[in-house]
Design a protein around this motif. Structure first.
Motif, PDB file in Angstrom:
ATOM      1  N   TRP A 792       1.235  -1.504  -0.561  1.00  0.00           N
ATOM      2  CA  TRP A 792       0.094   0.212   0.395  1.00  0.00           C
ATOM      3  C   TRP A 792       1.290   1.266  -0.216  1.00  0.00           C
ATOM      4  O   TRP A 792       1.725   1.484   0.846  1.00  0.00           O
ATOM      5  N   LYS A 793       0.710   1.777  -0.990  1.00  0.00           N
ATOM      6  CA  LYS A 793       1.480   3.262  -1.084  1.00  0.00           C
ATOM      7  C   LYS A 793       0.485   4.858  -0.931  1.00  0.00           C
ATOM      8  O   LYS A 793      -1.094   4.411  -1.022  1.00  0.00           O
ATOM      9  N   ILE A 794       0.662   5.410  -0.069  1.00  0.00           N
ATOM     10  CA  ILE A 794       0.260   7.228   0.201  1.00  0.00           C
ATOM     11  C   ILE A 794       0.163   7.751  -1.492  1.00  0.00           C
ATOM     12  O   ILE A 794       1.100   8.349  -1.248  1.00  0.00           O
ATOM     13  N   ILE A 795      -0.882   8.324  -1.599  1.00  0.00           N
ATOM     14  CA  ILE A 795      -1.113   9.189  -2.741  1.00  0.00           C
ATOM     15  C   ILE A 795      -1.756  10.280  -1.781  1.00  0.00           C
ATOM     16  O   ILE A 795      -2.935  10.661  -2.118  1.00  0.00           O
ATOM     17  N   GLU A 796      -0.517  11.350  -2.173  1.00  0.00           N
ATOM     18  CA  GLU A 796      -0.993  12.915  -1.281  1.00  0.00           C
ATOM     19  C   GLU A 796      -2.021  13.643  -1.684  1.00  0.00           C
ATOM     20  O   GLU A 796      -2.016  13.546  -2.798  1.00  0.00           O
ATOM     21  N   ASN A 797      -2.936  14.462  -1.331  1.00  0.00           N
ATOM     22  CA  ASN A 797      -3.382  15.586  -2.336  1.00  0.00           C
ATOM     23  C   ASN A 797      -4.410  14.625  -3.148  1.00  0.00           C
ATOM     24  O   ASN A 797      -5.094  14.938  -4.033  1.00  0.00           O
ATOM     25  N   TYR A 798      -4.885  13.069  -2.692  1.00  0.00           N
ATOM     26  CA  TYR A 798      -6.170  12.857  -3.707  1.00  0.00           C
ATOM     27  C   TYR A 798      -7.073  12.072  -3.270  1.00  0.00           C
ATOM     28  O   TYR A 798      -7.472  11.846  -2.298  1.00  0.00           O
ATOM     29  N   GLY A 799      -8.341  12.405  -3.294  1.00  0.00           N
ATOM     30  CA  GLY A 799      -9.197  12.630  -3.056  1.00  0.00           C
ATOM     31  C   GLY A 799     -10.427  13.370  -2.198  1.00  0.00           C
ATOM     32  O   GLY A 799     -10.058  14.808  -2.834  1.00  0.00           O
ATOM     33  N   ARG A 800     -11.083  13.559  -1.183  1.00  0.00           N
ATOM     34  CA  ARG A 800     -11.782  14.382  -1.389  1.00  0.00           C
ATOM     35  C   ARG A 800     -12.008  15.298   0.074  1.00  0.00           C
ATOM     36  O   ARG A 800     -12.073  16.238   0.286  1.00  0.00           O
ATOM     37  N   THR A 801     -11.235  14.219   0.931  1.00  0.00           N
ATOM     38  CA  THR A 801     -11.119  15.219   2.178  1.00  0.00           C
ATOM     39  C   THR A 801      -9.151  15.449   2.362  1.00  0.00           C
ATOM     40  O   THR A 801      -8.661  16.269   1.993  1.00  0.00           O
ATOM     41  N   LEU A 802      -8.404  13.939   2.469  1.00  0.00           N
ATOM     42  CA  LEU A 802      -7.311  14.158   2.974  1.00  0.00           C
ATOM     43  C   LEU A 802      -6.254  13.752   1.748  1.00  0.00           C
ATOM     44  O   LEU A 802      -5.612  14.127   0.770  1.00  0.00           O
ATOM     45  N   SER A 803      -6.231  12.627   1.269  1.00  0.00           N
ATOM     46  CA  SER A 803      -5.825  11.887   0.352  1.00  0.00           C
ATOM     47  C   SER A 803      -5.935  10.088   0.374  1.00  0.00           C
ATOM     48  O   SER A 803      -7.762  10.023   0.390  1.00  0.00           O
ATOM     49  N   SER A 804      -5.460   9.589  -0.664  1.00  0.00           N
ATOM     50  CA  SER A 804      -5.848   7.920  -0.769  1.00  0.00           C
ATOM     51  C   SER A 804      -4.630   6.938  -0.339  1.00  0.00           C
ATOM     52  O   SER A 804      -3.233   7.084  -0.228  1.00  0.00           O
ATOM     53  N   VAL A 805      -4.758   5.774  -0.735  1.00  0.00           N
ATOM     54  CA  VAL A 805      -3.919   4.174  -0.773  1.00  0.00           C
ATOM     55  C   VAL A 805      -4.359   3.447  -1.681  1.00  0.00           C
ATOM     56  O   VAL A 805      -5.296   3.342  -1.791  1.00  0.00           O
ATOM     57  N   LYS A 806      -3.316   2.966  -2.118  1.00  0.00           N
ATOM     58  CA  LYS A 806      -3.433   2.055  -3.059  1.00  0.00           C
ATOM     59  C   LYS A 806      -2.432   1.131  -3.403  1.00  0.00           C
ATOM     60  O   LYS A 806      -1.199   1.748  -2.905  1.00  0.00           O
ATOM     61  N   MET A 807      -2.910  -0.237  -3.800  1.00  0.00           N
ATOM     62  CA  MET A 807      -1.635  -1.193  -3.747  1.00  0.00           C
ATOM     63  C   MET A 807      -0.205  -0.947  -4.866  1.00  0.00           C
ATOM     64  O   MET A 807      -2.413  -0.916  -6.140  1.00  0.00           O
ATOM     65  N   TYR A 808       0.122  -1.097  -4.779  1.00  0.00           N
ATOM     66  CA  TYR A 808       1.251  -1.368  -5.861  1.00  0.00           C
ATOM     67  C   TYR A 808       2.189  -2.206  -5.904  1.00  0.00           C
ATOM     68  O   TYR A 808       2.415  -2.974  -4.509  1.00  0.00           O
ATOM     69  N   PRO A 809       2.629  -2.791  -7.207  1.00  0.00           N
ATOM     70  CA  PRO A 809       2.636  -2.796  -8.221  1.00  0.00           C
ATOM     71  C   PRO A 809       0.603  -2.411  -8.577  1.00  0.00           C
ATOM     72  O   PRO A 809       0.588  -3.284  -8.509  1.00  0.00           O
ATOM     73  N   ASP A 810       0.012  -1.636  -9.809  1.00  0.00           N
ATOM     74  CA  ASP A 810      -0.958  -2.223  -9.817  1.00  0.00           C
ATOM     75  C   ASP A 810      -0.930  -3.686 -10.745  1.00  0.00           C
ATOM     76  O   ASP A 810      -0.119  -4.052 -11.434  1.00  0.00           O
ATOM     77  N   GLY A 811      -2.556  -4.334 -10.711  1.00  0.00           N
ATOM     78  CA  GLY A 811      -2.564  -5.151 -11.411  1.00  0.00           C
ATOM     79  C   GLY A 811      -2.734  -6.537 -10.978  1.00  0.00           C
ATOM     80  O   GLY A 811      -2.980  -7.940 -11.536  1.00  0.00           O
ATOM     81  N   VAL A 812      -2.773  -6.663  -9.686  1.00  0.00           N
ATOM     82  CA  VAL A 812      -2.788  -7.567  -9.260  1.00  0.00           C
ATOM     83  C   VAL A 812      -4.233  -7.567  -7.945  1.00  0.00           C
ATOM     84  O   VAL A 812      -4.279  -6.995  -7.045  1.00  0.00           O
ATOM     85  N   SER A 813      -4.474  -8.946  -7.677  1.00  0.00           N
ATOM     86  CA  SER A 813      -6.031  -8.988  -7.234  1.00  0.00           C
ATOM     87  C   SER A 813      -5.750 -10.238  -6.752  1.00  0.00           C
ATOM     88  O   SER A 813      -4.886 -11.411  -6.690  1.00  0.00           O
ATOM     89  N   PHE A 814      -6.265 -10.485  -5.502  1.00  0.00           N
ATOM     90  CA  PHE A 814      -6.478 -11.446  -4.694  1.00  0.00           C
ATOM     91  C   PHE A 814      -8.089 -12.329  -4.446  1.00  0.00           C
ATOM     92  O   PHE A 814      -8.739 -11.670  -4.069  1.00  0.00           O
ATOM     93  N   GLU A 815      -7.927 -13.886  -4.345  1.00  0.00           N
ATOM     94  CA  GLU A 815      -9.267 -14.590  -3.609  1.00  0.00           C
ATOM     95  C   GLU A 815      -9.753 -14.142  -2.856  1.00  0.00           C
ATOM     96  O   GLU A 815     -10.852 -14.259  -2.571  1.00  0.00           O
ATOM     97  N   GLN A 816      -8.057 -14.730  -1.643  1.00  0.00           N
ATOM     98  CA  GLN A 816      -8.758 -14.487  -0.515  1.00  0.00           C
ATOM     99  C   GLN A 816      -7.575 -13.839   0.690  1.00  0.00           C
ATOM    100  O   GLN A 816      -6.663 -13.250   0.064  1.00  0.00           O
ATOM    101  N   PRO A 817      -8.600 -13.217   1.487  1.00  0.00           N
ATOM    102  CA  PRO A 817      -7.896 -12.276   2.332  1.00  0.00           C
ATOM    103  C   PRO A 817      -6.512 -12.409   2.679  1.00  0.00           C
ATOM    104  O   PRO A 817      -5.857 -11.771   3.351  1.00  0.00           O
ATOM    105  N   GLU A 818      -6.414 -13.597   3.160  1.00  0.00           N
ATOM    106  CA  GLU A 818      -5.215 -14.041   3.762  1.00  0.00           C
ATOM    107  C   GLU A 818      -3.901 -14.194   2.931  1.00  0.00           C
ATOM    108  O   GLU A 818      -2.539 -13.725   3.731  1.00  0.00           O
TER     109      GLU A 818
END
Length: 946
Positions: A792-818
């Motif tokens: 997870w990386k913080i994207i500063e100043n992105y979004g409606r209030t403070l900032s955002s966090v997003k998973m990197y690298p792009d393109g990876v998904s997961f079936e199960q939370p563990e």
């Protein structure tokens, strides 16, 4: 090197025998004008070597300029770093290149565009902005023009994206009004300015204006002058997603009688005529550089009429016909593109019942142009081996849109952070052949256009690996426009104004802000947003006062107008809401807010009038003409300024007390303030207003010494606000009390309660429940845990209030939370029971046919709850899909999960499952949340700075 001294300018040498001479001559002419703007001296453009003086500028492509090739052969110029590369250049200062010449500034390109980029790089070095024409940005005047030698030894990189351009769309009323007034038509005089802008920004691609204009017919000196000039400049032309084979969309209805008797734009029923129409387009434009659009949509940007199966088969027939025509004119190897836009996306991917075009080998040599949802959110992206298709991928993006659920065509509403996040995702998924962005009227999208094209040109500098550099970019761009006339502090402030206004517009587009968009009664939301708007307008004005008169026109266009006008619309709508609220309460304070609404309306008109008729001597007449307030339809039809409400005073004085956080006012009886907590240190407000025709005196008395009133007595004509706070030095435990307010019309008792929470034993970075809510900004995680190489990386100043966090690298998904990376938050809840956890997510679409926007949330190592922010029938970009419409209007997805908790400290884990998910905020609530647009403000957390 000295380019100009004592009014004498170094000459510019071009090789007249070079095939790119005509284009370089045009660019050299504008470069000479740049030098004149700086120095007042205009260099002579020469074509014979014997005309060279002691110093000269030599520009040309390797293999096409005799002087440069001679230097290469003599070993005086090494071009190995750019040879056989695309759109590259070197800039070198060569001493004594030939007899009689002491120094030559050599700009050698790997091709024509590389040479042009090198020339305009020198323009930037001498202080000329790419926006010199389109925003009237004037450079610093210098009688002596000398460029330090260390700047004259540079080598460019190959552009990151192959085709990088803009689309002039929605060209009426604003762009069309200005163009026809300034140039007479969308002719070569206009497009020369556009071509130069694109090249100064190191772009190479254009979709021209098309709703009433016809690029290949609108030339002034010759019908094809636009196309001829584009070829000379080295601009690759295209046509929009629904204009195949060189023909403008508006051409068909004007010329169909040349090909038959039917005007139907329907290939199934009018095949012969439409085919002949296309063939004439090929004949007309075949000698010019184009990225050729294939396929077909319905007339005027509408869908085909058949079933999915019928439309897919029809498209195959259409494309076979088009490719046969291209072969006939030896264009079978010319670059071709198919736009997978709106309903065509379904025909590309197919359905459960019919196979799509994706598996059709006829398209193997065609670039596939994907699209966002028209609101800046990618719709679908290639996955796995698809990313490697030989003809590549493109992306059609939007800064402007004319369509449902609501059009937005006025000001820039695209924060750079959103463009960064979405277009980086496009690049990371292999979309690297075409980036084209709809810029509407071109102005006032100047900052976003620069950023989009710079990101496409040099992804390594600004892309995924350069997270959180948008603020740096904005400051650099601000310095490019105003660095010579503003000090560093002012430049930083101007850059912040640019960031703040685009973020404000990105939060909710001006066209669809309503009087009650921001809650007038919960979380002090409307007043907080109002204060932001006031501060933005003040900041824009502050820096305007520091700008010299000679540069105010540029500042007005690039900064003041978009910031002040955006802020004014926000103020206008909130004032309208407050006027209605106080009118319902019978308070004459409604009349004050009604006056402010009218002032804001007049201010809106005045700002537009100055833009259209005053700045730059009236140069931009008509450019700022788009309706932009109070949309009720998808387009501007029926728009209106907000309606302000007034109230008629009753005879005599009448006291009305309104307590912040309540739905109504009070004339007598009791009211309650929200509970105070020592953690939040809130201030609440009581508004005393007058429902009568005369003023009155009031007195407010607290029953407890720990309640502080900033104005315990006063006189009321229309409204008086009393700020109520708690003196926490006088109270060390939960308590309650009462404030008695006496005035004309009676007495009102307002109860007040304070809740004391001891957090001395609570671990750091623990969020504390107050008022039954814990609100958490996503970046304030206790920890961000990586899994499977994903973080997870913080994207500063992105979004409606403070900032955002997003998973990197792009393109990876997961079936199960563990198996998924997760965010951890520590929370302290005040009671045992069921809680709702609302996740606020950026309005990302399902990026594949099978994905959603899934995440999981759980507490204390328990089994997490899996949720999908997208309903099963979600369809990004479909304006008949209610869920998508709501998401793009609000610029957020929200999803709620339920959890049973015991009183005390818990660890919340948030797991990202689907690629593209962007988390902005989490709200844990013990009770249903009242309406607000932005949600509760962030809660207190331990270790939080005072």
């Amino acid at each position: 090197m000295i380019l100009v001294k004592q009014g004498e300018a170094a000459k510019i040498y071009l090789d007249p025998t070079a095939k790119e001479y005509d284009g370089l001559r045009r660019v050299a002419g504008s470069f000479a004008e740049d030098i004149n703007l700086v120095t007042g001296a205009t260099p002579e453009i020469i074509t014979r070597q014997e005309q060279l003086g002691s110093t000269a500028v030599i520009a040309g492509a390797v293999g096409s300029n005799d002087f440069i090739d001679t230097l290469i052969a003599a070993g005086k110029l090494d071009v190995s770093s750019i040879r056989n590369k695309r759109e590259c250049y070197i800039i070198r200062l060569v001493e004594q290149p030939v007899d009689g010449v002491d120094q030559a500034l050599v700009i050698a390109g790997s091709d024509k565009r590389g040479t042009i980029y090198g020339i305009y790089t020198i323009s930037e070095l001498i202080g000329v902005s790419p926006w010199v024409y389109f925003a009237d940005v004037l450079p610093e005047k210098k009688p002596l023009l000398e460029i330090p030698d260390h700047l004259l030894n540079s080598t460019s990189k190959e552009p990151s994206v192959k085709y990088r351009g803009i689309f002039l769309n929605d060209d009426w009323p604003s762009l069309g009004s200005w163009v026809t007034g300034a140039f007479g038509d969308f002719n070569e005089d206009f497009y020369d300015k556009v071509f130069e802008l694109i090249l100064r920004l190191k772009g190479n691609y254009l979709w021209p204006a098309m709703w009433s204009a016809e690029f290949s017919l609108n030339g002034k000196s010759h019908p094809l002058a636009n196309a001829r000039h584009a070829e000379e400049y080295g601009i690759v032309m295209g046509t929009s997603h629904h204009e195949p084979l060189f023909r403008a969309g508006s051409e068909w209805q004007k010329v169909y009688e040349q090909y038959g008797t039917s005007n139907l734009w329907d290939f199934a029923r009018n095949r012969q005529a439409i085919t002949a129409f296309w063939e004439d387009g090929i004949k007309r434009n075949k000698d010019y550089s184009n990225l050729i659009t294939l396929g077909m949509r319905g007339e005027s940007d509408s869908a085909l009429e058949g079933s999915d199966r019928e439309n897919i088969e029809l498209l195959k027939d259409i494309i076979r016909t088009q490719k046969a025509l291209l072969r006939k004119y030896n264009l079978e190897h010319a670059p071709q593109i198919l736009a997978v836009y709106k309903e065509v996306e379904k025909y590309w991917y197919g359905t459960d019942e019919v196979e799509g075009l994706k598996e059709w080998d006829v398209l193997n040599d065609v670039t596939i142009l994907l699209a966002d949802d028209n609101f800046g959110n990618l719709r679908k992206i290639p996955a796995g081996e698809e990313q490697q298709r030989s003809a590549g991928w493109g992306m059609y993006y939007h800064f402007d849109y004319h369509g449902g659920p609501h059009s937005y065509e006025w000001l820039n509403t695209s924060p750079l952070e959103k463009t960064w996040e979405q277009m980086c995702m496009a690049f990371d998924y292999g979309i690297r052949d075409v980036w084209i962005v709809n810029v509407g009227d071109l102005k006032p999208m100047e900052l976003s256009i620069s950023y989009f094209l710079d990101l496409a040109y040099d992804f390594e500098a600004w892309g995924t690996g350069a997270i959180n550099r948008t603020a740096e970019y904005t400051l650099r761009w601000t310095r490019q426009q105003f660095g010579h006339i503003a000090d560093p502090e002012a430049l930083t402030g101007i850059a912040q104004v640019l960031s703040d206004y685009t973020r404000m517009n990105g939060r909710r587009k001006p066209e669809i802000i309503r009087p009650f968009t921001f809650s007038l009664v919960h979380y002090n939301e409307a007043r907080r947003v109002l204060q932001q708007a006031v501060m933005l307008e003040e900041a824009a004005g502050k820096y305007e006062s520091l700008i010299p008169e000679s540069h105010k026109d540029a500042y007005y266009q690039l900064v003041y107008f978009p910031a002040a006008a955006s802020a004014n619309v926000v103020k206008m709508q909130i004032y309208a809401g407050l006027s209605q609220l106080f009118a319902e309460r019978g308070s004459v304070l409604a009349n004050t807010y009604a006056e402010r609404v009218n002032e804001a309306i007049e201010r809106d008109k005045q700002l537009e009038q100055v833009y259209n008729n005053v700045i730059s001597g009236g140069k931009w007449r008509g450019m700022m003409s788009s309706a932009h307030v109070g949309y009720v339809n998808w387009d501007a039809e029926g728009w209106s300024y907000p309606e302000a409400k007034t109230t008629v005073p009753v005879k005599g004085s009448q006291m009305i007390v309104s307590v912040e956080g309540t739905e109504r006012g009070y004339k007598s009886g009791t009211a309650s303030l929200p509970e105070f907590t020592n953690l939040r240190k809130e201030r609440c407000e009581i508004t005393i207003s007058n429902g009568g025709d005369t003023g009155f005196a009031y007195e407010a008395v607290s029953s407890t010494e720990w309640v502080r009133l900033d104005k315990p007595s006063g006189w009321v004509e229309e409204g008086e606000t009393i700020a109520v706070s708690v003196d926490w030095e006088k109270i060390r435990e939960s308590a309650s009390g009462e404030i008695t307010i006496t005035g004309a019309g009676g007495t009102v008792k307002v109860s007040v309660a304070a809740d004391w929470i001891d957090v001395r034993e609570v671990p750091p970075l623990t969020f504390i429940e107050t008022h039954n809510v814990i609100s958490i900004e996503a970046e304030h995680a206790l920890s961000r845990v990586s899994k499977s190489g994903v973080e997870w990386k913080i994207i500063e100043n992105y979004g409606r209030t403070l900032s955002s966090v997003k998973m990197y690298p792009d393109g990876v998904s997961f079936e199960q939370p563990e198996h998924a990376p997760y965010l951890e938050y520590s929370v302290l809840v005040q009671r045992s029971g069921e809680y709702s956890l609302t996740s606020y997510l950026a309005p990302t679409n399902n990026l594949s046919q099978t994905s959603g926007l899934k995440y999981a949330a759980g507490f204390d190592n328990g089994t997490p709850v899996i949720a999908d922010a997208l309903p099963a029938d979600f369809e990004g970009g479909n304006h008949d899909n209610a869920a998508w419409c709501q998401a793009v209007m609000d610029n957020i997805h929200t999803m709620t999960t339920r959890h049973t908790l015991t009183k005390g400290i818990h660890t919340l884990r948030f797991y990202g499952l689907d690629a593209g998910l962007v988390l902005q905020k989490l709200v844990l609530s013990a009770v249903p949340l009242p309406y607000s647009y932005l949600g509760p403000e962030e809660s207190f957390y331990t270790g939080q700075p005072e």
